[in-house]
Design a protein around this motif. Structure first.
Motif, PDB file in Angstrom:
ATOM      1  N   LYS A 297       0.835  -1.210   0.000  1.00 62.17           N
ATOM      2  CA  LYS A 297       0.000   0.000   0.000  1.00 62.17           C
ATOM      3  C   LYS A 297       0.873   1.265   0.000  1.00 62.17           C
ATOM      4  O   LYS A 297       0.609   2.219  -0.740  1.00 62.17           O
ATOM      5  N   MET A 298       1.894   1.245   0.817  1.00 63.52           N
ATOM      6  CA  MET A 298       2.766   2.426   0.917  1.00 63.52           C
ATOM      7  C   MET A 298       3.488   2.689  -0.397  1.00 63.52           C
ATOM      8  O   MET A 298       3.671   3.831  -0.800  1.00 63.52           O
ATOM      9  N   LEU A 299       3.907   1.597  -1.050  1.00 62.51           N
ATOM     10  CA  LEU A 299       4.635   1.764  -2.309  1.00 62.51           C
ATOM     11  C   LEU A 299       3.769   2.410  -3.386  1.00 62.51           C
ATOM     12  O   LEU A 299       4.271   3.083  -4.285  1.00 62.51           O
ATOM     13  N   SER A 300       2.448   2.206  -3.269  1.00 64.71           N
ATOM     14  CA  SER A 300       1.580   2.770  -4.320  1.00 64.71           C
ATOM     15  C   SER A 300       0.908   4.069  -3.849  1.00 64.71           C
ATOM     16  O   SER A 300       0.016   4.576  -4.510  1.00 64.71           O
ATOM     17  N   ASP A 301       1.374   4.603  -2.722  1.00 68.91           N
ATOM     18  CA  ASP A 301       0.724   5.787  -2.153  1.00 68.91           C
ATOM     19  C   ASP A 301       1.575   7.051  -2.405  1.00 68.91           C
ATOM     20  O   ASP A 301       2.661   7.206  -1.850  1.00 68.91           O
ATOM     21  N   GLN A 302       1.026   7.945  -3.224  1.00 77.42           N
ATOM     22  CA  GLN A 302       1.754   9.173  -3.573  1.00 77.42           C
ATOM     23  C   GLN A 302       2.022  10.033  -2.354  1.00 77.42           C
ATOM     24  O   GLN A 302       2.982  10.799  -2.314  1.00 77.42           O
ATOM     25  N   ASN A 303       1.149   9.933  -1.347  1.00 76.54           N
ATOM     26  CA  ASN A 303       1.347  10.764  -0.155  1.00 76.54           C
ATOM     27  C   ASN A 303       2.403  10.176   0.772  1.00 76.54           C
ATOM     28  O   ASN A 303       2.965  10.863   1.609  1.00 76.54           O
ATOM     29  N   PHE A 304       2.662   8.893   0.621  1.00 74.50           N
ATOM     30  CA  PHE A 304       3.653   8.266   1.490  1.00 74.50           C
ATOM     31  C   PHE A 304       5.077   8.542   0.976  1.00 74.50           C
ATOM     32  O   PHE A 304       5.995   8.779   1.750  1.00 74.50           O
ATOM     33  N   PHE A 305       5.235   8.476  -0.353  1.00 75.29           N
ATOM     34  CA  PHE A 305       6.547   8.767  -0.938  1.00 75.29           C
ATOM     35  C   PHE A 305       6.415   9.944  -1.923  1.00 75.29           C
ATOM     36  O   PHE A 305       6.617   9.774  -3.131  1.00 75.29           O
ATOM     37  N   PRO A 306       6.071  11.150  -1.398  1.00 72.51           N
ATOM     38  CA  PRO A 306       5.791  12.273  -2.305  1.00 72.51           C
ATOM     39  C   PRO A 306       6.976  12.627  -3.206  1.00 72.51           C
ATOM     40  O   PRO A 306       6.784  12.946  -4.386  1.00 72.51           O
TER      41      PRO A 306
END
Ligand code: F6P
Ligand code: MG
Length: 457
Positions: A297-306
């Motif tokens: 989920k984190m890998l596909s989350d723009q807010n997690f790895f802006p």
């Protein structure tokens, strides 16, 4: 059986057990209290139940710091968590030798008790919210979030590999070279576990261990390297093997392990990879099955790895990687599983006694054991002479038919398989750098071992 060496004990001032029990555990428990406070702050309905848990952790901390005795778990406790009965048997055994207290007991066993006790406080709550609660989740997330530079570097490395593999048939020799590189990535991923943050290692130091440049620089610090033997065993006969990984930490280490998984599957060295997780929060940062899902989920989350997602090419690199892992997971080539055994205080020598697990692991062509704690459990956390062969230190596992590859950055006392004189040489060098105990070079995470046993000797 000839007489075994002694284990690491918490009151041995020369052992890393001493600062672990006296300094690091209190920091970890205080961190858990702060996390519960934070959770209550975010969910005011949990005030009463949160305060109950907080109170239990505080009392436990005081008890531990005053060197209280380890107590058996009650019937009620065992109803909540049946695994605790194994702990009672183990305590009974240890008490035969000497009365077990928190600051004098065996390091390995007492530390496992600590994490089970912590879990129990959450299970005992009348509030359901806490039952599956991971008190280290915030720390796991925050640190992974800050690993974006290392994550991007590996995404790019993987993308180059994927296109090379797609373009042409890679010969066995080249596959062997790549295997070593991706093993190296997974190995040094272990330098980034979060329990180190409770000692004298900073987040900056942990992050600096994540890049390729650093990996190359550290090659000379791999003091035992059996990787060629492991590759020979894995690459003999047909490829399309089954590889199992007994995981260690979530965050950057898991990410590095997933890069290894993708390499194994994309190259067809492996046709299936099984990842083995812990069932409860363990040694701060260890992977539970939900951490695998969260990582995706984190890998596909723009807010997690802006920062990564702000660049078009980088965004594609991380998305491609996420999609490949997810595809393998959905197709059943990448299997995520767990077993209670991994959160017992047993040495791995007793794996054959857990028939279901043993049977499962016998299906594997290579079992990769990540990290320091797994190495301590393989070698019994005993203070072996450092020149003892790995196959002696793992006792009956050496002829258990389990092909074992341990990838470990050294963060404890025990280390085996060293050449004559190397332990002493490194101890002198480490001392000359201004460190009080030269032998503590084995505790810093800066040196590493790659140890292999084919399970047949
Ligand atoms: O540094 C000490 C320690 O907390 C040990 O107790 C334990 O073996 C290790 O770190 C955890 O490291 P890893 O995550 O590599 O198993
Ligand atoms: Mg760990």
């Amino acid at each position: 059986m000839t007489q075994l060496p002694k284990p690491s004990f918490n009151d041995d001032p020369k052992s890393f057990a001493f600062p672990s029990a006296h300094k690091r555990w209190p920091i970890i428990l205080k961190g858990a209290i702060d996390d519960v406070d934070q959770e209550v702050k975010e969910n005011p309905d949990l005030k009463k139940s949160g305060e109950e848990i907080r109170g239990k952790i505080e009392s436990f901390l005081q008890y531990l710091e005053s060197d209280g005795e380890l107590k058996p778990f009650t019937e009620e406790d065992i109803k909540l968590n049946p695994d605790l009965k194994y702990y009672n048997s183990s305590l009974e055994e240890m008490n035969k030798e000497k009365r077990v207290t928190w600051l004098t007991g065996r390091w390995l066993n007492t530390e496992c008790f600590l994490y089970q006790i912590l879990k129990l406080y959450f299970l005992q709550s009348s509030e359901k919210h806490w039952h599956q609660y991971d008190v280290f989740q915030r720390l796991k997330n925050d640190t992974f979030h800050q690993s974006d530079t290392g994550v991007l570097e590996l995404c790019k490395r993987y993308n180059i590999l994927a296109s090379q593999l797609a373009e042409k048939d890679v010969d066995l020799n080249s596959l062997g070279i790549l295997f070593k590189e991706f093993i190296d990535i997974s190995l040094w991923g272990n330098a980034t576990d979060l329990s180190l943050l409770a000692g004298n290692v900073t987040l900056e130091e942990i992050k600096s261990a994540q890049g390729e440049e650093n990996r190359k620089k550290n090659e000379k610090n791999i003091v035992v390297n059996n990787i060629s033997d492991a590759w020979r065993a894995l690459s003999s006969g047909n490829l399309g093997k089954r590889v199992d990984i007994i995981l260690d930490n979530a965050g950057f280490e898991l990410f590095a392990d997933l890069i290894l998984v993708l390499f194994l599957l994309d190259s067809n060295i492996a046709s299936e990879v099984h990842l083995h997780c812990k069932e409860i929060p363990w040694f701060v940062s260890d992977v539970m099955p939900k951490d695998f899902d969260l990582t995706l989920k984190m890998l596909s989350d723009q807010n997690f790895f802006p920062a990564i997602y702000s660049n078009k090419d980088d965004a594609k690199a991380i998305t491609d990687l996420h999609d490949s892992i997810s595809k393998y997971h959905k197709s059943g080539k990448l299997v995520v599983q767990s077993h209670k055994f991994w959160t017992l205080d047993h040495k791995f020598w007793s794996i054959p006694k857990f028939e279901d697990l043993y049977k499962e692991l016998l299906k594997s062509d290579l079992i990769i054991l990540k990290g320091d704690l797994n190495y301590r459990k393989l070698t019994g956390d005993l203070l072996w002479d450092p020149t003892t062969p790995f196959k002696v230190a793992i006792q009956d596992l050496a002829n258990s038919k389990l092909p074992l590859l341990s990838l470990r950055t050294c963060k404890a006392d025990v280390v085996v398989g060293l050449e004559n004189g190397l332990f002493e040489k490194l101890s002198e060098e480490y001392k000359a750098q201004g460190n009080e105990l030269g032998s503590y070079w084995t505790t810093t995470g800066k040196w590493a071992v790659i140890s292999f046993s084919d399970g047949k000797s």
